[in-house]
Design a protein around this motif. Structure first.
Motif, PDB file in Angstrom:
ATOM      1  N   SER A  82     -20.270  46.129 -25.858  1.00  0.00           N
ATOM      2  CA  SER A  82     -19.755  47.338 -26.487  1.00  0.00           C
ATOM      3  C   SER A  82     -20.573  48.561 -26.085  1.00  0.00           C
ATOM      4  CB  SER A  82     -19.753  47.169 -28.003  1.00  0.00           C
ATOM      5  OG  SER A  82     -19.313  48.346 -28.637  1.00  0.00           O
ATOM      6  N   LEU A  83     -21.911  48.416 -26.085  1.00  0.00           N
ATOM      7  CA  LEU A  83     -22.767  49.530 -25.675  1.00  0.00           C
ATOM      8  C   LEU A  83     -22.529  49.890 -24.217  1.00  0.00           C
ATOM      9  CD1 LEU A  83     -26.136  48.605 -27.426  1.00  0.00           C
ATOM     10  CD2 LEU A  83     -24.474  50.300 -28.127  1.00  0.00           C
ATOM     11  N   ARG A  84     -22.391  48.865 -23.384  1.00  0.00           N
ATOM     12  CA  ARG A  84     -22.116  49.126 -21.966  1.00  0.00           C
ATOM     13  C   ARG A  84     -20.796  49.855 -21.802  1.00  0.00           C
ATOM     14  NH1 ARG A  84     -24.740  49.919 -17.601  1.00  0.00           N
ATOM     15  NH2 ARG A  84     -26.054  48.114 -18.091  1.00  0.00           N
ATOM     16  N   SER A  85     -19.782  49.456 -22.614  1.00  0.00           N
ATOM     17  CA  SER A  85     -18.489  50.134 -22.538  1.00  0.00           C
ATOM     18  C   SER A  85     -18.618  51.597 -22.944  1.00  0.00           C
ATOM     19  CB  SER A  85     -17.478  49.415 -23.445  1.00  0.00           C
ATOM     20  OG  SER A  85     -16.245  50.092 -23.455  1.00  0.00           O
ATOM     21  N   ILE A  86     -19.410  51.867 -23.999  1.00  0.00           N
ATOM     22  CA  ILE A  86     -19.608  53.256 -24.423  1.00  0.00           C
ATOM     23  C   ILE A  86     -20.308  54.048 -23.332  1.00  0.00           C
ATOM     24  CG2 ILE A  86     -20.808  54.729 -26.082  1.00  0.00           C
ATOM     25  CD1 ILE A  86     -20.352  52.582 -28.182  1.00  0.00           C
ATOM     26  N   GLU A  87     -21.340  53.442 -22.716  1.00  0.00           N
ATOM     27  CA  GLU A  87     -22.055  54.135 -21.642  1.00  0.00           C
ATOM     28  C   GLU A  87     -21.128  54.417 -20.467  1.00  0.00           C
ATOM     29  OE1 GLU A  87     -25.256  51.534 -20.811  1.00  0.00           O
ATOM     30  OE2 GLU A  87     -26.493  52.199 -22.498  1.00  0.00           O
ATOM     31  N   ASP A  88     -20.301  53.409 -20.101  1.00  0.00           N
ATOM     32  CA  ASP A  88     -19.361  53.615 -18.988  1.00  0.00           C
ATOM     33  C   ASP A  88     -18.349  54.699 -19.326  1.00  0.00           C
ATOM     34  OD1 ASP A  88     -20.672  51.636 -17.618  1.00  0.00           O
ATOM     35  OD2 ASP A  88     -19.250  50.054 -18.137  1.00  0.00           O
ATOM     36  N   ASP A  89     -17.854  54.686 -20.575  1.00  0.00           N
ATOM     37  CA  ASP A  89     -16.906  55.727 -20.982  1.00  0.00           C
ATOM     38  C   ASP A  89     -17.556  57.109 -20.940  1.00  0.00           C
ATOM     39  OD1 ASP A  89     -14.958  53.868 -21.326  1.00  0.00           O
ATOM     40  OD2 ASP A  89     -15.219  53.686 -23.499  1.00  0.00           O
ATOM     41  N   GLN A  90     -18.822  57.177 -21.356  1.00  0.00           N
ATOM     42  CA  GLN A  90     -19.532  58.455 -21.290  1.00  0.00           C
ATOM     43  C   GLN A  90     -19.627  58.938 -19.847  1.00  0.00           C
ATOM     44  OE1 GLN A  90     -23.305  57.869 -23.169  1.00  0.00           O
ATOM     45  NE2 GLN A  90     -22.520  58.196 -25.226  1.00  0.00           N
ATOM     46  N   ALA A  91     -20.032  58.009 -18.949  1.00  0.00           N
ATOM     47  CA  ALA A  91     -20.174  58.392 -17.542  1.00  0.00           C
ATOM     48  C   ALA A  91     -18.836  58.818 -16.958  1.00  0.00           C
ATOM     49  CB  ALA A  91     -20.768  57.226 -16.746  1.00  0.00           C
ATOM     50  N   GLN A  92     -17.779  58.062 -17.266  1.00  0.00           N
ATOM     51  CA  GLN A  92     -16.459  58.417 -16.751  1.00  0.00           C
ATOM     52  C   GLN A  92     -15.989  59.753 -17.316  1.00  0.00           C
ATOM     53  OE1 GLN A  92     -13.904  55.116 -17.640  1.00  0.00           O
ATOM     54  NE2 GLN A  92     -14.990  53.700 -16.287  1.00  0.00           N
ATOM     55  N   ARG A  93     -16.265  59.980 -18.598  1.00  0.00           N
ATOM     56  CA  ARG A  93     -15.855  61.233 -19.217  1.00  0.00           C
ATOM     57  C   ARG A  93     -16.594  62.411 -18.592  1.00  0.00           C
ATOM     58  NH1 ARG A  93     -11.602  63.577 -21.389  1.00  0.00           N
ATOM     59  NH2 ARG A  93     -12.100  65.007 -23.062  1.00  0.00           N
ATOM     60  N   ILE A  94     -17.896  62.226 -18.365  1.00  0.00           N
ATOM     61  CA  ILE A  94     -18.676  63.289 -17.736  1.00  0.00           C
ATOM     62  C   ILE A  94     -18.149  63.567 -16.337  1.00  0.00           C
ATOM     63  CG2 ILE A  94     -20.960  63.872 -16.843  1.00  0.00           C
ATOM     64  CD1 ILE A  94     -22.144  62.375 -19.212  1.00  0.00           C
ATOM     65  N   ASP A  95     -17.883  62.494 -15.575  1.00  0.00           N
ATOM     66  CA  ASP A  95     -17.345  62.679 -14.222  1.00  0.00           C
ATOM     67  C   ASP A  95     -15.996  63.401 -14.263  1.00  0.00           C
ATOM     68  OD1 ASP A  95     -19.507  61.448 -13.080  1.00  0.00           O
ATOM     69  OD2 ASP A  95     -18.580  59.460 -13.017  1.00  0.00           O
ATOM     70  N   ALA A  96     -15.145  63.002 -15.211  1.00  0.00           N
ATOM     71  CA  ALA A  96     -13.833  63.642 -15.308  1.00  0.00           C
ATOM     72  C   ALA A  96     -13.958  65.124 -15.656  1.00  0.00           C
ATOM     73  CB  ALA A  96     -12.975  62.921 -16.345  1.00  0.00           C
ATOM     74  N   LEU A  97     -14.860  65.440 -16.604  1.00  0.00           N
ATOM     75  CA  LEU A  97     -15.053  66.846 -16.970  1.00  0.00           C
ATOM     76  C   LEU A  97     -15.618  67.646 -15.807  1.00  0.00           C
ATOM     77  CD1 LEU A  97     -16.497  66.478 -20.582  1.00  0.00           C
ATOM     78  CD2 LEU A  97     -14.236  67.302 -19.954  1.00  0.00           C
ATOM     79  N   ALA A  98     -16.590  67.053 -15.088  1.00  0.00           N
ATOM     80  CA  ALA A  98     -17.171  67.764 -13.943  1.00  0.00           C
ATOM     81  C   ALA A  98     -16.128  67.979 -12.847  1.00  0.00           C
ATOM     82  CB  ALA A  98     -18.365  66.983 -13.400  1.00  0.00           C
ATOM     83  N   ASP A  99     -15.347  66.922 -12.557  1.00  0.00           N
ATOM     84  CA  ASP A  99     -14.302  67.064 -11.537  1.00  0.00           C
ATOM     85  C   ASP A  99     -13.280  68.118 -11.949  1.00  0.00           C
ATOM     86  OD1 ASP A  99     -15.536  65.140 -10.044  1.00  0.00           O
ATOM     87  OD2 ASP A  99     -14.235  63.501 -10.699  1.00  0.00           O
ATOM     88  N   ASN A 100     -12.894  68.098 -13.229  1.00  0.00           N
ATOM     89  CA  ASN A 100     -11.913  69.064 -13.703  1.00  0.00           C
ATOM     90  C   ASN A 100     -12.466  70.490 -13.614  1.00  0.00           C
ATOM     91  OD1 ASN A 100      -9.517  69.988 -14.806  1.00  0.00           O
ATOM     92  ND2 ASN A 100     -10.206  69.711 -16.914  1.00  0.00           N
ATOM     93  N   ALA A 101     -13.766  70.640 -13.957  1.00  0.00           N
ATOM     94  CA  ALA A 101     -14.382  71.964 -13.870  1.00  0.00           C
ATOM     95  C   ALA A 101     -14.439  72.448 -12.426  1.00  0.00           C
ATOM     96  CB  ALA A 101     -15.793  71.918 -14.474  1.00  0.00           C
ATOM     97  N   TYR A 102     -14.815  71.541 -11.520  1.00  0.00           N
ATOM     98  CA  TYR A 102     -14.866  71.925 -10.106  1.00  0.00           C
ATOM     99  C   TYR A 102     -13.466  72.250  -9.569  1.00  0.00           C
ATOM    100  CZ  TYR A 102     -19.785  70.753  -9.385  1.00  0.00           C
ATOM    101  OH  TYR A 102     -21.156  70.732  -9.417  1.00  0.00           O
ATOM    102  N   GLN A 103     -12.472  71.449  -9.961  1.00  0.00           N
ATOM    103  CA  GLN A 103     -11.111  71.711  -9.497  1.00  0.00           C
ATOM    104  C   GLN A 103     -10.593  73.039 -10.040  1.00  0.00           C
ATOM    105  OE1 GLN A 103      -8.760  68.321 -10.603  1.00  0.00           O
ATOM    106  NE2 GLN A 103      -9.838  66.915  -9.232  1.00  0.00           N
ATOM    107  N   THR A 104     -10.879  73.310 -11.310  1.00  0.00           N
ATOM    108  CA  THR A 104     -10.441  74.582 -11.885  1.00  0.00           C
ATOM    109  C   THR A 104     -11.125  75.753 -11.192  1.00  0.00           C
ATOM    110  OG1 THR A 104     -10.097  73.489 -14.018  1.00  0.00           O
ATOM    111  CG2 THR A 104     -10.250  75.890 -14.017  1.00  0.00           C
TER     112      THR A 104
END
Length: 421
Positions: A202-224
């Motif tokens: 469960s902790l690993r899933s939360i960490e992976d979700d955090q990393a994916q969310r951060i990557d998605a936000l960064a990609d979205n910010a760069y794309q915008t």
């Protein structure tokens, strides 16, 4: 007659046994009765048998005593071996329990450390995610998934899981210290291990979700930021940020490295800073429509002058609008002129910084004063037909360092960037 009848057997006379003993001239004799002979024989036989038994006992006694002693020694050795085996088994069980307890304590320490890391991440991610939300760059959360901030803030709520782990895994150690029943304890240990695996997953899933969310936000910010930059550059408008134009590189940092999360957070922060800077620069440009929903009656460029009929440069664009319609500021700035200005009639001029100014002419009324601060969408005047005009309309100009530019180019760019700004 009676004696003769007793000595006769089947008509024959049975003579008694007579023992004669002669000694010199002396002769003695006596009669031996059958029962006396039987008694004497029995006595002799008993004496002989007793002698033989006594002799056998004396001969075999040492062997019997040795056999009994050996049997007792064997039994003692067997008991000692059994006791040693039981002691060794107890030592093995105790050692295994100590190892299992150390393993469980190590796992609990690891989970607590990871919980602490997630709590620290929550403290770091909270402001950045709020910043992303304020910039309206966050993507919609897919159905079935919770928001990243909710997951992170819920992370410190793991004590329930830890309590379950403690109740299932740690408490059996007290039983292990007093009991040696292995099957039940092994099942408890297995359940505890499975629970630790589930919590870790469960902790690993939360960490992976955090990393994916951060990557998605960064990609979205760069794309915008890239879309804003492309739109401004495509329209020939200035872009101060050198977004996407510098070289890239750096050491490889794997996802399992503790530095990876810090690197991702730093990257997201830089992407949001870049996006905010571009948005601020874009918002300084007059990209809005001063008369939204109104049709264009005359565009920028050379046209036939409506009053004298000769070719002339039209330094702005005209919006067909009824008398009294609002004229709105297309960007934030400071009013530099508000009043009558020759052929412009009643005019409002706004300085937006960076050399950009806008003019709103032929107004029937001005609603602002010089040095007044305005923001995009503020009503600066009402449409009219003052000055050199043939009818009610709004004359709108965009100038940079005094040079007139095509306002339509700014309006089209503003439409493209409306979803980002």
């Amino acid at each position: 007659m009676k004696a003769a009848s007793q000595s006769a057997v089947f008509g024959r006379r049975k003579e008694p046994h007579t023992v004669i003993i002669a000694r010199g001239n002396e002769i003695r004799h006596f009669t031996v009765r059958p029962w006396a002979a039987a008694a004497a024989g029995s006595a002799l036989a008993a004496v002989a048998i007793g002698y033989l038994l006594a002799t056998s006992y004396l001969v075999l006694r040492d062997d019997l005593i040795g056999a009994a002693t050996a049997r007792q020694a064997r039994m003692q050795h067997a008991y000692e071996d059994r006791i040693s085996a039981l002691r060794a088994q107890v030592d093995r069980i105790t050692s295994r329990q100590l190892l299992d307890q150390q393993l469980m304590e190590t796992k609990v320490s690891e989970l607590l450390e990871r919980q602490s890391q997630l709590s620290q991440r929550n403290g770091r991610l909270g402001p950045i995610l709020d910043k992303a939300a304020a910039s309206e760059t966050a993507e919609p959360v897919p159905a079935g998934k919770t928001d990243e901030r909710a997951e992170i803030s819920a992370t410190p709520g793991l004590p329930l899981a830890y309590a379950a782990a403690d109740a299932t895994a740690v408490r059996p150690f007290s039983f292990w210290s007093t009991r040696s029943a292995e099957p039940d304890d092994e099942s408890r240990a297995d359940r505890a291990d499975k629970l630790f695996v589930a919590i870790n997953k469960s902790l690993r899933s939360i960490e992976d979700d955090q990393a994916q969310r951060i990557d998605a936000l960064a990609d979205n910010a760069y794309q915008t930021a890239g879309a804003i930059t492309d739109a401004l550059e495509g329209a020939g408008l200035p872009v101060a940020a050198d977004f996407g134009k510098s070289g890239v590189g750096g050491p490889l940092v794997t996802l399992d490295n503790p530095m990876a999360f810090d690197s991702k957070v730093k990257e997201l922060d830089e992407a949001l800073d870049t996006l905010d800077r571009l948005k601020k620069e874009a918002r300084k440009l007059p990209l809005a429509n001063p008369a939204a929903g109104r049709s264009i009656s005359s565009t920028f460029g050379v046209r036939t002058d409506p009053l004298i009929g000769t070719p002339a440069l039209h330094s702005g664009m005209d919006f067909r609008a009824p008398y009294g319609s609002p004229a709105r500021a297309t960007a934030a700035g400071t009013v530099t002129k508000a009043g009558w200005n020759g052929g412009y009639g009643r005019m409002v001029e706004i300085d937006h910084g960076g050399g950009f100014t806008t003019r709103y002419a032929h107004l029937s009324k001005t609603l602002v004063a010089p040095d007044q601060k305005v923001v995009v969408g503020d009503e600066v005047g009402e449409v009219g037909s003052s000055g050199r005009s043939t009818g009610p309309h709004l004359h709108y100009e965009v100038r940079r360092d005094g040079e007139a530019l095509d306002p339509l180019r700014f309006i089209k760019t503003g439409k493209k960037l409306g979803q980002y700004l």
